[in-house]
Design a protein around this motif. Sequence first.
Motif, short mmCIF file in Angstrom:
data_model
loop_
_atom_site.label_atom_id
_atom_site.label_comp_id
_atom_site.label_asym_id
_atom_site.label_seq_id
_atom_site.Cartn_x
_atom_site.Cartn_y
_atom_site.Cartn_z
N ILE A 161 47.29 54.69 47.40
CA ILE A 161 46.50 53.55 47.85
C ILE A 161 46.84 53.32 49.33
O ILE A 161 47.92 52.85 49.66
N VAL A 162 45.92 53.67 50.22
CA VAL A 162 46.21 53.63 51.66
C VAL A 162 45.99 52.25 52.26
O VAL A 162 46.44 51.98 53.39
N GLY A 163 45.32 51.37 51.52
CA GLY A 163 45.11 50.03 52.05
C GLY A 163 44.62 49.06 51.00
O GLY A 163 43.85 49.43 50.11
N VAL A 164 45.10 47.81 51.08
CA VAL A 164 44.60 46.70 50.27
C VAL A 164 44.25 45.59 51.25
O VAL A 164 45.13 45.05 51.92
N GLU A 165 42.96 45.26 51.36
CA GLU A 165 42.52 44.35 52.41
C GLU A 165 41.89 43.07 51.84
O GLU A 165 40.89 43.11 51.14
N PRO A 166 42.50 41.90 52.16
CA PRO A 166 41.86 40.63 51.80
C PRO A 166 40.62 40.40 52.66
O PRO A 166 40.65 40.65 53.87
N THR A 167 39.54 39.95 52.06
CA THR A 167 38.28 39.77 52.78
C THR A 167 37.76 38.34 52.74
O THR A 167 36.80 38.02 53.45
N GLY A 168 38.36 37.51 51.87
CA GLY A 168 37.79 36.18 51.67
C GLY A 168 36.38 36.26 51.09
O GLY A 168 35.58 35.35 51.29
N TRP A 169 36.08 37.35 50.39
CA TRP A 169 34.75 37.59 49.80
C TRP A 169 33.66 37.70 50.87
O TRP A 169 32.49 37.48 50.60
N ILE B 140 37.32 43.98 44.05
CA ILE B 140 37.46 42.94 43.04
C ILE B 140 36.17 42.14 42.89
O ILE B 140 36.07 41.29 42.00
N SER B 141 35.15 42.43 43.72
CA SER B 141 33.84 41.80 43.61
C SER B 141 32.80 42.79 44.14
O SER B 141 33.01 43.43 45.17
N ASP B 142 31.68 42.91 43.43
CA ASP B 142 30.69 43.94 43.73
C ASP B 142 30.14 43.89 45.15
O ASP B 142 29.86 44.93 45.76
N SER B 143 29.95 42.69 45.70
CA SER B 143 29.36 42.58 47.04
C SER B 143 30.21 43.29 48.07
O SER B 143 29.70 43.80 49.08
#
Length: 339
Positions: free
Chosen positions: A180-188, A213-216
Amino acid sequence: MHCILKASVALVALALATPSMAQEKVLGVAAIDLQNSFYVRMKEAGDVAASDYAVKSTWQSAEGSLEKQVGIIENFVNQGVSAILIDPIDKNAVIPAIQKATAAGIPVITMGNKVDGGENYSTLYPDYNNMAMVARAIGTSLGGEGEIALLVGSRGNFVSDTREKGFVETMQKEFPKIKIVGVEPTGWDAAKATNAAQTWLTTYPDLKAVACISDSLCLAADSVASAMGSNLIYGGYDGDAEMKELIDSGKMVMDVMTGAYRVGYWNVAVAARLANAEKLPKDLFMPTYFVTSDETAAKLKSAGLTVDYINTEKQAVEAKNYTEQLGPKVAASAMTVGQ
């Protein structure tokens, strides 16, 4: 004059005998935002539920701001609404506001979140296990090797954190050769997901998959990948109708359907029942579905992963099958299933 007086007394008596007619039940909804397509659909079906249950629903957008969300909740308390629904941006930070509502005698429902706020109700999904299956579908599709990345919501949000944990822990445990090269929070935020995907594809040209974690967020990533000529596979969550093409083509190997319409209707139905003093358990669970194409399911099975799934045709039917399943004519027990 005597007749007028008698008529007035009769009208007052009728109002006192029928409080539901005298005062409409109002449900306050403190949403994370109302721009994301999932939340738009939630509101659309939630408004249908409000009509079915003869209540009024007032939706307010926090626009991703925790401070604004807390203010919205406190305003609902001051207004004396009949019930409050919260999609918590931060499950711990909203607890004081929840406790204010409870002290005012207002039922509180934390949507999709297990929040330990005292007397609040939690509407939940099997998020950890569902994202574990998404990880297995991606890992199996890649033959157990390769570089992947994960787009999440925001830190402190129960749903996002639980889905991230289920995905990351399963991938690390069951597919140790996948990095897993990255986990990025996006605030949806689709724009932030777009930026993250562009950075990953530039930095890691051998990137094979993106999970969301969300389709969009997956839609945003695919837009970038297609523009850059990268052929990624995806795993997502929500069951949005826009995912049909990705699922049917095999690019999205696994989606999880809560269904925005189903979620919106269900939550407002729960709130309406609580506003009318129905007895419900503190933790309520909604059934979800794994969605993939018949061809992808066959490939996964041949590689050793068998999944109980529905295809996109069945998904389209189940996505809007909420009034019959969750409407006011069904028993209160229909509001929840076993975990």
